[in-house]
Each structure stands twice: as structure tokens, then as C-alpha cells.
Design a protein around this motif. Sequence first.
Motif, PDB file in Angstrom:
ATOM      1  N   GLU A 128       0.828  -1.210   0.000  1.00 52.58           N
ATOM      2  CA  GLU A 128       0.000   0.000   0.000  1.00 52.58           C
ATOM      3  C   GLU A 128       0.860   1.256   0.000  1.00 52.58           C
ATOM      4  N   ILE A 129       1.948   1.238   0.772  1.00 54.71           N
ATOM      5  CA  ILE A 129       2.868   2.380   0.778  1.00 54.71           C
ATOM      6  C   ILE A 129       3.501   2.545  -0.598  1.00 54.71           C
ATOM      7  N   TYR A 130       3.917   1.427  -1.172  1.00 54.86           N
ATOM      8  CA  TYR A 130       4.519   1.458  -2.509  1.00 54.86           C
ATOM      9  C   TYR A 130       3.535   2.029  -3.533  1.00 54.86           C
ATOM     10  N   ASP A 131       2.324   1.518  -3.524  1.00 52.79           N
ATOM     11  CA  ASP A 131       1.330   1.955  -4.515  1.00 52.79           C
ATOM     12  C   ASP A 131       0.978   3.431  -4.360  1.00 52.79           C
ATOM     13  N   LYS A 132       0.963   3.948  -3.138  1.00 50.88           N
ATOM     14  CA  LYS A 132       0.533   5.324  -2.896  1.00 50.88           C
ATOM     15  C   LYS A 132       1.653   6.340  -3.089  1.00 50.88           C
ATOM     16  N   TYR A 133       2.903   5.968  -2.781  1.00 46.50           N
ATOM     17  CA  TYR A 133       3.966   6.976  -2.737  1.00 46.50           C
ATOM     18  C   TYR A 133       5.075   6.801  -3.778  1.00 46.50           C
ATOM     19  N   VAL A 134       5.268   5.622  -4.275  1.00 42.65           N
ATOM     20  CA  VAL A 134       6.361   5.391  -5.225  1.00 42.65           C
ATOM     21  C   VAL A 134       5.939   5.816  -6.624  1.00 42.65           C
ATOM     22  N   LYS A 135       6.854   6.501  -7.316  1.00 44.23           N
ATOM     23  CA  LYS A 135       6.623   6.947  -8.687  1.00 44.23           C
ATOM     24  C   LYS A 135       7.571   6.224  -9.635  1.00 44.23           C
ATOM     25  N   SER A 136       7.404   6.471 -10.896  1.00 48.47           N
ATOM     26  CA  SER A 136       8.242   5.796 -11.894  1.00 48.47           C
ATOM     27  C   SER A 136       9.706   6.192 -11.771  1.00 48.47           C
ATOM     28  N   ASN A 137       9.971   7.397 -11.205  1.00 50.41           N
ATOM     29  CA  ASN A 137      11.354   7.868 -11.062  1.00 50.41           C
ATOM     30  C   ASN A 137      11.872   7.765  -9.622  1.00 50.41           C
ATOM     31  N   THR A 138      11.175   7.003  -8.774  1.00 45.45           N
ATOM     32  CA  THR A 138      11.626   6.829  -7.389  1.00 45.45           C
ATOM     33  C   THR A 138      12.850   5.926  -7.364  1.00 45.45           C
ATOM     34  N   VAL A 139      13.935   6.424  -6.766  1.00 47.01           N
ATOM     35  CA  VAL A 139      15.173   5.643  -6.686  1.00 47.01           C
ATOM     36  C   VAL A 139      15.562   5.321  -5.251  1.00 47.01           C
ATOM     37  N   LEU A 140      14.895   5.966  -4.285  1.00 48.89           N
ATOM     38  CA  LEU A 140      15.328   5.788  -2.898  1.00 48.89           C
ATOM     39  C   LEU A 140      14.145   5.849  -1.950  1.00 48.89           C
ATOM     40  N   PHE A 141      14.104   4.909  -1.005  1.00 45.15           N
ATOM     41  CA  PHE A 141      13.174   4.942   0.114  1.00 45.15           C
ATOM     42  C   PHE A 141      14.002   5.166   1.376  1.00 45.15           C
ATOM     43  N   GLU A 142      13.666   6.240   2.123  1.00 44.47           N
ATOM     44  CA  GLU A 142      14.449   6.602   3.320  1.00 44.47           C
ATOM     45  C   GLU A 142      13.542   6.635   4.542  1.00 44.47           C
ATOM     46  N   THR A 143      14.041   6.136   5.658  1.00 45.81           N
ATOM     47  CA  THR A 143      13.286   6.187   6.902  1.00 45.81           C
ATOM     48  C   THR A 143      14.224   6.391   8.085  1.00 45.81           C
ATOM     49  N   THR A 144      13.719   7.130   9.085  1.00 44.76           N
ATOM     50  CA  THR A 144      14.448   7.215  10.338  1.00 44.76           C
ATOM     51  C   THR A 144      14.241   5.919  11.118  1.00 44.76           C
ATOM     52  N   LEU A 145      15.164   5.600  11.988  1.00 39.93           N
ATOM     53  CA  LEU A 145      15.021   4.423  12.831  1.00 39.93           C
ATOM     54  C   LEU A 145      13.954   4.668  13.898  1.00 39.93           C
ATOM     55  N   ALA A 146      14.083   5.776  14.619  1.00 42.66           N
ATOM     56  CA  ALA A 146      13.112   6.150  15.649  1.00 42.66           C
ATOM     57  C   ALA A 146      12.985   7.664  15.677  1.00 42.66           C
ATOM     58  N   SER A 147      11.816   8.138  16.049  1.00 41.96           N
ATOM     59  CA  SER A 147      11.586   9.581  16.094  1.00 41.96           C
ATOM     60  C   SER A 147      12.357  10.216  17.239  1.00 41.96           C
ATOM     61  N   ASN A 148      13.098  11.281  16.917  1.00 41.51           N
ATOM     62  CA  ASN A 148      13.802  12.010  17.974  1.00 41.51           C
ATOM     63  C   ASN A 148      12.851  12.919  18.739  1.00 41.51           C
ATOM     64  N   LEU A 149      11.592  12.992  18.308  1.00 41.96           N
ATOM     65  CA  LEU A 149      10.601  13.851  18.952  1.00 41.96           C
ATOM     66  C   LEU A 149       9.728  13.086  19.944  1.00 41.96           C
ATOM     67  N   THR A 150       9.257  11.906  19.530  1.00 40.78           N
ATOM     68  CA  THR A 150       8.328  11.151  20.371  1.00 40.78           C
ATOM     69  C   THR A 150       8.853   9.794  20.797  1.00 40.78           C
ATOM     70  N   GLY A 151       9.932   9.334  20.180  1.00 39.52           N
ATOM     71  CA  GLY A 151      10.466   8.017  20.495  1.00 39.52           C
ATOM     72  C   GLY A 151       9.854   6.894  19.679  1.00 39.52           C
ATOM     73  N   ARG A 152       8.832   7.195  18.892  1.00 39.17           N
ATOM     74  CA  ARG A 152       8.176   6.146  18.098  1.00 39.17           C
ATOM     75  C   ARG A 152       9.174   5.451  17.179  1.00 39.17           C
ATOM     76  N   ILE A 153       9.154   4.127  17.177  1.00 40.74           N
ATOM     77  CA  ILE A 153       9.989   3.374  16.249  1.00 40.74           C
ATOM     78  C   ILE A 153       9.315   3.411  14.881  1.00 40.74           C
ATOM     79  N   VAL A 154       9.951   4.062  13.936  1.00 38.09           N
ATOM     80  CA  VAL A 154       9.393   4.268  12.600  1.00 38.09           C
ATOM     81  C   VAL A 154       9.883   3.187  11.638  1.00 38.09           C
ATOM     82  N   PHE A 155      11.074   2.719  11.857  1.00 36.06           N
ATOM     83  CA  PHE A 155      11.714   1.702  11.024  1.00 36.06           C
ATOM     84  C   PHE A 155      10.854   0.438  10.946  1.00 36.06           C
ATOM     85  N   ASN A 156      10.621  -0.022   9.719  1.00 32.99           N
ATOM     86  CA  ASN A 156       9.858  -1.246   9.472  1.00 32.99           C
ATOM     87  C   ASN A 156      10.597  -2.066   8.418  1.00 32.99           C
ATOM     88  N   PRO A 157      11.300  -3.112   8.827  1.00 36.09           N
ATOM     89  CA  PRO A 157      12.097  -3.868   7.849  1.00 36.09           C
ATOM     90  C   PRO A 157      11.271  -4.478   6.732  1.00 36.09           C
TER      91      PRO A 157
END
Length: 374
Positions: A128-157
Motif C-alpha cells: 500500500e505504501i509502494y502503490d501510494k507513494y512510489v513513482k516511476s522515477n523513485t530511486v530511494l526509500f528513506e526512513t528514520t530508525l526512531a523519532s527524535n521527537l516522540t520516540g516512536r519506532i518508525v523503522f519497518n524492515p
Amino acid sequence: MIYLDNAATTKYKPEEVYNAFNYYVREIGVSPGRGSYKLGIEASRMLYQARKTVAEYFGLSEANVIFTKNSTEAINMFFRGFLKQGDHVVITCYEHNAILRPLHEMKLKGIIDYSVISREDLILSPQEIYDKYVKSNTVLFETTLASNLTGRIVFNPEVLIYMKEKGINTFVDSSQGAGKIELSMKEDGIDYLAFTGHKDLLALPGVGGLVCTRKPAWKPLLQGGTGVLGDSYVNPDVFPEAYEAGTLNMPAIWSLKVALDWLKDNKKQCATEGQIITQYFIDGLDKIRNVVLYDKEFQRVGVIGLNINGMKSNEVVQYLDENDICTRGGIHCAILAHEALNTKEIGVVRFSIGLNNTKSDIDRVLEVIKKVGE
């Protein structure tokens, strides 16, 4: 004094880290690659040991590690080298300004474009993330490991692995949480990873770097002395020296090596104690009226972002400081996250648990928060 600003810089390090810094400064004291005498050779040997330890810590057998002075430099090196005209990047709404700003500058110059995954969409499936956000010219997906603001773990292998299967390169900013969340770049689908030593990795300020599953082919960010092939007019095509122009901060690099060894030996104890203290804090906050706790429903590292109804975050921080409690308010170099949480105007009070924090520290903090919120 109770120090709870470890998400910015860990104040208290293992004694071994201080000893490592002292040893390098007093007993070695020279730069690697700058001399063939015994001390110079020993410095080069120690640099390789540190490089290998970092790679192994992040799950790689190859020592494909470029040392920088912090993760910000590593991130800029990667973006400005890897990304090309017309490329598109997908990032999350929790990214630090170290990610956002170089990308946004490149966007303003018409070089690249980027899309931001909303807070709500982070729970979507990889497809669903791929279908909604990736474009034909997308070359990189970047994510933080954890939020420095709230501590939420954002990283999803699962998301990173899916992106790699679709032919998209992946990048993780591990600045927040790298010493608390175990990573294996090959198993978790990570092509490139930026790290900094002075936060959860418990090393000294002044060292960070870029870890790569394959050696980079882009041009170096800086030109200068590399310690090898000094007759070349530009940085030689040698890895990793071509990407490390200038004198490396070896006392900090050696302290990082020792800190990673310490974390490896104590990871279970640190993880358990940190989780216990963090949950103890959250349970106490739940009993105080007027406290708004952000991302409470998600898994987290030892970072807690909150506000007190009717007060700006800096007002709360000032009151805490008057009671010898060190924490941070305002905008935490994470404007995208503040926009997602609607806290841009008031900021957020951030508490970040460290190595030496105890339940008695938390009891004292809860007592003060209860008073300020009345």
C-alpha cells in the motif's frame, strides 16, 4: 541534577569509553595514514579495527564504513553523491532536518523531488505504501530508525525489504535508537545507513559515518588530504580514503569502537532496564491530568514527547530547569513531525532516558510535572 536530554547527546558514558579516549590521546596521539613509523601504523590498525567493529555492529561482514564527523555530514555526502537529476525520494513524516533540509534544497534547485509518508499511512502495508507513494522515477526509500521527537519506532524492515524487491534503494537514518534497536543491514533490507556516535551509541561527539552494503561509486563530498596517493591533484579513487578527506577524529573513533564493544556485551541489560524505566515514566504520566503524551500507542525507544495543556513547551522546560531537571522543549529539528502532530506553535517537551537514569529520577520528575500542570 537529573539529565534527561540524552536524545540530543548522552551525557554519561561507560567508563571504558572515557578510558579509550584517554588511551588514544596519551598513548597513540597520531593520525592514521600519515606516517610509516610504528605509531602511525598502529593508528591505521586501530582505524581498521574501528571500521570493522562498526560494520559488524550493523550486520555486515565487509568493512564498508566511511567515517564523518556526524550523521548530518554522512547524510549530505550520500544524498549529494547518490541522487541524480530527475530522481524521486520517499521519506517519512518523522525525519530529522538532517534528512529534510538537503533534500528540500535539492528540490528547490530543481534537481530532485520527494514525497512524505503521512503519520497515518505509516501503518499501511508495504504494498500500500509502494502503490501510494512510489513513482516511476523513485530511486530511494528513506526512513528514520526512531523519532527524535516522540520516540516512536518508525523503522519497518518489511517495508524496506519490499522496496528492495521492487528495485528501489533503501536508506536508514539510525541517529536515534541505533544503540537500542538491533539492526542487520542485510537481513533488514538496508542498503545504506547513517549513524552518529554521541547519542545512543554512547561514544563521544565528533564521530559519525555512512555504512554501505556495497562500495559507493559517487564522487566525494570533500576534496583534500587522504593520506594515500598524495601526488594526485584530486582525491584518489580509493575506498574509503577518498571519502574521508582531512584528519579523522581518531580519539572519538576509538571511543566509538569501545562503546560498540560495550553495547554488544551489555545489550540485553541495557534494553531491559531502558524499557522498564520508560514504561514506568509513561505509567506515571498517565495519572497526571492535563498531560498530552504523543505516540503513546506505538513501540518506542526511551524518548517521550509531551505537553501540558495551556502551556508552551519552553515554559515547562524552564520550570523543570529551575528544579534541576535537564530536558528540552521547542522544535526538535523535526519540523515534519511537529506538523504531523500539530505542535508547531507550542513545541514539545522531550524527555530522553539515559544510561544512568533511575526510577527515583522519574519519581522526582513526575512530582514536578504534577505541580507545573496543576
